[in-house]
Design an enzyme around this catalytic site. Structure first.
Site, short mmCIF file in Angstrom:
data_model
loop_
_atom_site.label_atom_id
_atom_site.label_comp_id
_atom_site.label_asym_id
_atom_site.label_seq_id
_atom_site.Cartn_x
_atom_site.Cartn_y
_atom_site.Cartn_z
N HIS A 159 0.84 -1.20 0.00
CA HIS A 159 0.00 0.00 0.00
C HIS A 159 0.87 1.25 0.00
O HIS A 159 1.84 1.33 0.76
CB HIS A 159 -0.91 0.03 1.23
CG HIS A 159 -1.59 1.37 1.44
ND1 HIS A 159 -1.28 2.19 2.49
CD2 HIS A 159 -2.53 2.01 0.70
CE1 HIS A 159 -2.01 3.29 2.41
NE2 HIS A 159 -2.79 3.20 1.34
N SER A 160 0.56 2.20 -0.85
CA SER A 160 1.22 3.50 -0.86
C SER A 160 2.74 3.34 -1.03
O SER A 160 3.18 2.72 -2.01
CB SER A 160 0.86 4.27 0.42
OG SER A 160 1.20 5.62 0.34
N MET A 161 3.55 3.86 -0.09
CA MET A 161 5.00 3.66 -0.21
C MET A 161 5.34 2.18 -0.28
O MET A 161 6.28 1.77 -0.98
CB MET A 161 5.72 4.31 0.97
CG MET A 161 7.25 4.22 0.88
SD MET A 161 8.08 4.83 2.36
CE MET A 161 7.83 3.44 3.49
N HIS B 240 -7.41 7.05 0.23
CA HIS B 240 -6.11 6.42 0.05
C HIS B 240 -5.96 5.17 0.91
O HIS B 240 -5.39 4.17 0.48
CB HIS B 240 -5.02 7.44 0.39
CG HIS B 240 -3.62 6.96 0.19
ND1 HIS B 240 -3.17 6.45 -1.02
CD2 HIS B 240 -2.55 6.91 1.04
CE1 HIS B 240 -1.88 6.12 -0.91
NE2 HIS B 240 -1.50 6.37 0.32
#
Length: 287
Positions: free
Chosen positions: A101-103, A263
């Site tokens: 997820h994300s980074m 997000h």
């Protein structure tokens, strides 16, 4: 997460990391990689809804219960790739999949592009291409990074007067969350200290990056991925805020699925977690 979760410490040659291990011992091996300033609890709602997977959800260095990097070092994104390869080796996984997820999705993409022969599936939430800079910006960015690092010396960590205040600070953070998500992250992200509570995350995580990949370098990693890729894009998330963010992916063998939510859609609600789980269960079943 359910009672089936096992808490482990991973003594790597260069650092000690903490992780949750979930699922049947003979399940498909998956490393779950959380985002910036989060921890393994990022997947607390999602993991129990995934079927037939042996998941190791790691606290990345500087996050959660994992060690911080030694003094004088920083948090370069490719160092996380190196850490995760050691984690996979420690579990004896010659081949494995990644859930990011994300980074953590960016780190997973870099890993899959670095050693494509080892990665079987890439399940990503709201990120894929590493952050980039133009070559001519490198000197100024390095100068800014050194300046921020030097300014960090002697800086005191923020102490919140109560656990409630610490949770509320995360709700209103740089990447806002709802209260339920912040409470989940606080379970392994907040610790008591004299005078109140602090977040365990290493303050150096907020420093400027000393060097970013160019766009061509970043895309070289994406194009070198050979395994199936399933990217979930949150309709109110990170990728949707970047103009033409998905354009470089057109024509590549990447299954892109849009889902309603923010997000952290997999963490902020049970409905969001179920929608992500339904998508990824179908994806992993085709392995």
């Amino acid at each position: 997460m359910s009672a089936q979760v096992e808490e482990v410490r991973l003594s790597l040659p260069h650092i000690e990391l903490a992780a949750h291990v979930y699922g049947p011992a003979d399940g498909h091996p998956v490393l779950a990689v959380h985002g910036w300033m989060d921890n393994a609890m990022s997947f607390a709602r999602l993991i129990p809804k995934l079927d037939g997977l042996r998941i190791v959800a790691v606290d990345l260095a500087g996050h959660g219960y994992s060690d911080h990097r030694p003094p004088g070092t920083g948090y370069l994104i490719w160092d996380y790739v190196y850490d995760l390869l050691h984690v996979a080796n420690q579990f004896g996984w010659e081949r494995f999949s990644l859930l990011g997820h994300s980074m953590g999705a960016i780190v997973s993409t870099l890993l899959a592009g670095t050693v494509p022969e080892r990665v079987q599936r890439l399940a990503l939430i709201d990120a894929i291409i590493p952050h980039t800079s133009k070559p001519e910006a490198a000197p100024q960015e390095l100068a800014a990074a050194f300046e921020s690092l030097m300014a960090q010396k002697g800086k005191r960590r923020r102490v919140h007067e109560s656990l409630e205040a610490a949770i509320e600070a995360r709700v209103k953070g740089k990447v806002p969350l709802n209260r339920e998500a912040s409470e989940l992250l606080a379970q392994r992200g907040v610790m008591p200290v004299p005078g109140g509570y602090i977040w365990r995350t290493d303050p150096r995580l907020a420093l400027s990056s000393p060097l970013r990949l160019t766009f061509d370098q970043a895309m070289a990693f994406v194009r070198r991925v050979t395994c199936p890729v399933n990217l979930i894009v949150a309709e109110q998330g990170y990728l949707k805020r970047i103009p033409h963010a998905l354009e470089p992916l057109r024509g590549l063998p990447i299954d892109i699925v849009e889902q309603p939510g923010p997000h952290h859609l997999h963490l902020e609600s049970e409905a969001g977690a179920q929608a992500v789980a339904d998508c990824f269960n179908r994806f992993f079943r085709t392995a």
